[in-house]
Design an enzyme around this catalytic site. Structure first.
Site, short mmCIF file in Angstrom:
data_model
loop_
_atom_site.label_atom_id
_atom_site.label_comp_id
_atom_site.label_asym_id
_atom_site.label_seq_id
_atom_site.Cartn_x
_atom_site.Cartn_y
_atom_site.Cartn_z
CB CYS A 142 -8.49 -3.78 1.13
SG CYS A 142 -6.92 -4.30 1.22
CB THR A 168 -0.92 -0.19 1.36
OG1 THR A 168 -1.77 -0.94 0.97
CG2 THR A 168 -1.66 1.38 1.27
CB SER A 216 3.08 -6.98 0.30
OG SER A 216 2.84 -7.11 1.62
#
Length: 382
Positions: A328, A75, A204
């Site tokens: 999310c 993010t 990530s």
């Protein structure tokens, strides 16, 4: 079933940290706990963790060590890419092109830039639910500074032709930069960054059995980026703050472990995908939305007349964990499935099943058994 009573099929949301990463994190926290910026021996030991991590990851990605920056996660890497490029290249143009199914960390950043006066062009899939290179090329003009397209969609597993897009837009306008959110494809799909046309890449750790709170940004040498925040000058002043050496150590350990077994894992996912589709095919109430254009480790499907959250919690009581979409979104209506042309009824009843390295065919048998049970019992409650 798996080693425990639980069947975890939400690996696209996050994965269980592998033992190698846990060991690396604990060692860094308890032995090499110094600040990598300190000049004494403990600082030097911590700095070696950073150096070794970059060496491991850069060799796999085929890039230079100095082109890698550690962040708090993808993010941050995505936000840094969009806002950083926008600020650094604002005098060259005001158009940014993105796909219409990007992760919220791209979509929401793009909305903010739009409010600030940037022209954001969203490229949608065609009627066959696929993306085409020429649709990106067509909207790139002399004012375009950046194109961002994800490697693999996090809700459906759709593969976007990122290398072809990057090459084609640069052929039209060589100065256009290309960014990809590679989170769902990182290490799972082969990619070599050198001469790829990719200028920025986000990834990530916690999607590949590493710890949460650590990610990376690949920034091609020569590409300018304005930082999001300022401080002590760490990581070439681009991503400042005390380096999280423990999480970085865990990230590198997870990368090495997954990369060493990647081919074995992808074959495993393919076998699971075929097996699950075979189990589901006779069930008329289930519609599968994934195809050969999708990665094998994500399956998106809809169940007639049973809302996602209801089926999700029904499965949970049997220790089976799936998702209603992106983690999310927290159950919000999926703009991704909408962009792909699914009906409101299909979107409201969609489930995402994402395999992990430990998923078994027996796990999938249990899943389908309880899907059938849910279809039968929940339909009667209507």
């Amino acid at each position: 079933m798996s080693d425990t009573a639980e069947i975890y099929l939400d690996n696209s949301a996050t994965t269980k940290v592998c033992p190698a990463a846990v060991k690396a994190v604990v060692e860094a926290m308890t032995q090499n706990y110094g600040n990598a910026a300190s000049l004494h021996r403990k600082g030097y030991e911590a700095e070696q963790i950073l150096i070794q991590a970059k060496k491991i990851i850069s060799s796999i990605l085929r890039c230079e060590q100095q082109e890698l920056y550690f962040t708090s996660g993808a993010t941050e890497s995505n936000n840094l890419s969009l806002f950083g490029i926008a600020q650094a290249y604002r005098k060259k143009g005001n158009r940014i092109v993105i796909s219409a199914i990007e992760h919220p960390s791209i979509m929401e950043a793009a909305k903010v830039l739009e409010q600030q006066g940037w022209e954001i062009v969203r490229v949608f899939p065609r009627q066959d639910r696929n993306f085409y290179v020429e649709d990106f090329v067509d909207v790139v003009n002399e004012k375009t500074i950046l194109v961002s397209a994800m490697m693999v969609n996090n809700e459906t597993g759709l593969i976007l032709p990122i290398l072809e897009i990057a090459k084609a837009v640069k052929q039209k306008y060589p100065t256009v930069l290309f960014h990809t959110d590679a989170v769902q494809g990182f290490l799972k799909l082969p990619i070599k960054l050198k001469n790829s046309g990719i200028d920025l890449l986000s990834a990530s750790a916690h999607k590949i059995y590493g710890p949460k709170g650590i990610g990376l940004l690949y920034l091609k040498k020569g590409v300018r980026l304005t930082p999001l925040f300022y401080g002590g000058g760490q990581q070439n002043h681009l991503r400042v703050g005390t380096d999280s050496t423990a999480l970085i150590a865990g990230f590198a350990a997870a990368v090495k472990e997954y990369h060493d077994k990647a081919q074995m894992y992808i074959k495993h996912y393919q076998q699971l995908n075929e097996y699950l589709n075979g189990l589901i095919e006779p069930i008329s109430e289930i519609t599968v939305h994934t195809s050969k254009q999708h990665v094998p480790y994500i399956v998106n499907l809809s169940i007639d007349r049973i809302r996602s959250e209801i089926m999700l919690h029904y499965l949970e009581q049997f220790g089976i964990f799936v998702s209603s979409g992106s983690a999310c979104s927290k159950g919000a209506h999926s703009y991704v499935l909408g962009a792909l042309g699914l009906s409101d009824a299909q979107i409201d009843t969609a489930l995402r099943i994402s395999f992990g390295t430990q998923t078994t065919c027996q796990d999938l048998e249990q899943l389908v058994k309880h899907l059938k049970g849910g279809i039968s019992s929940l339909a009667k409650m209507k």
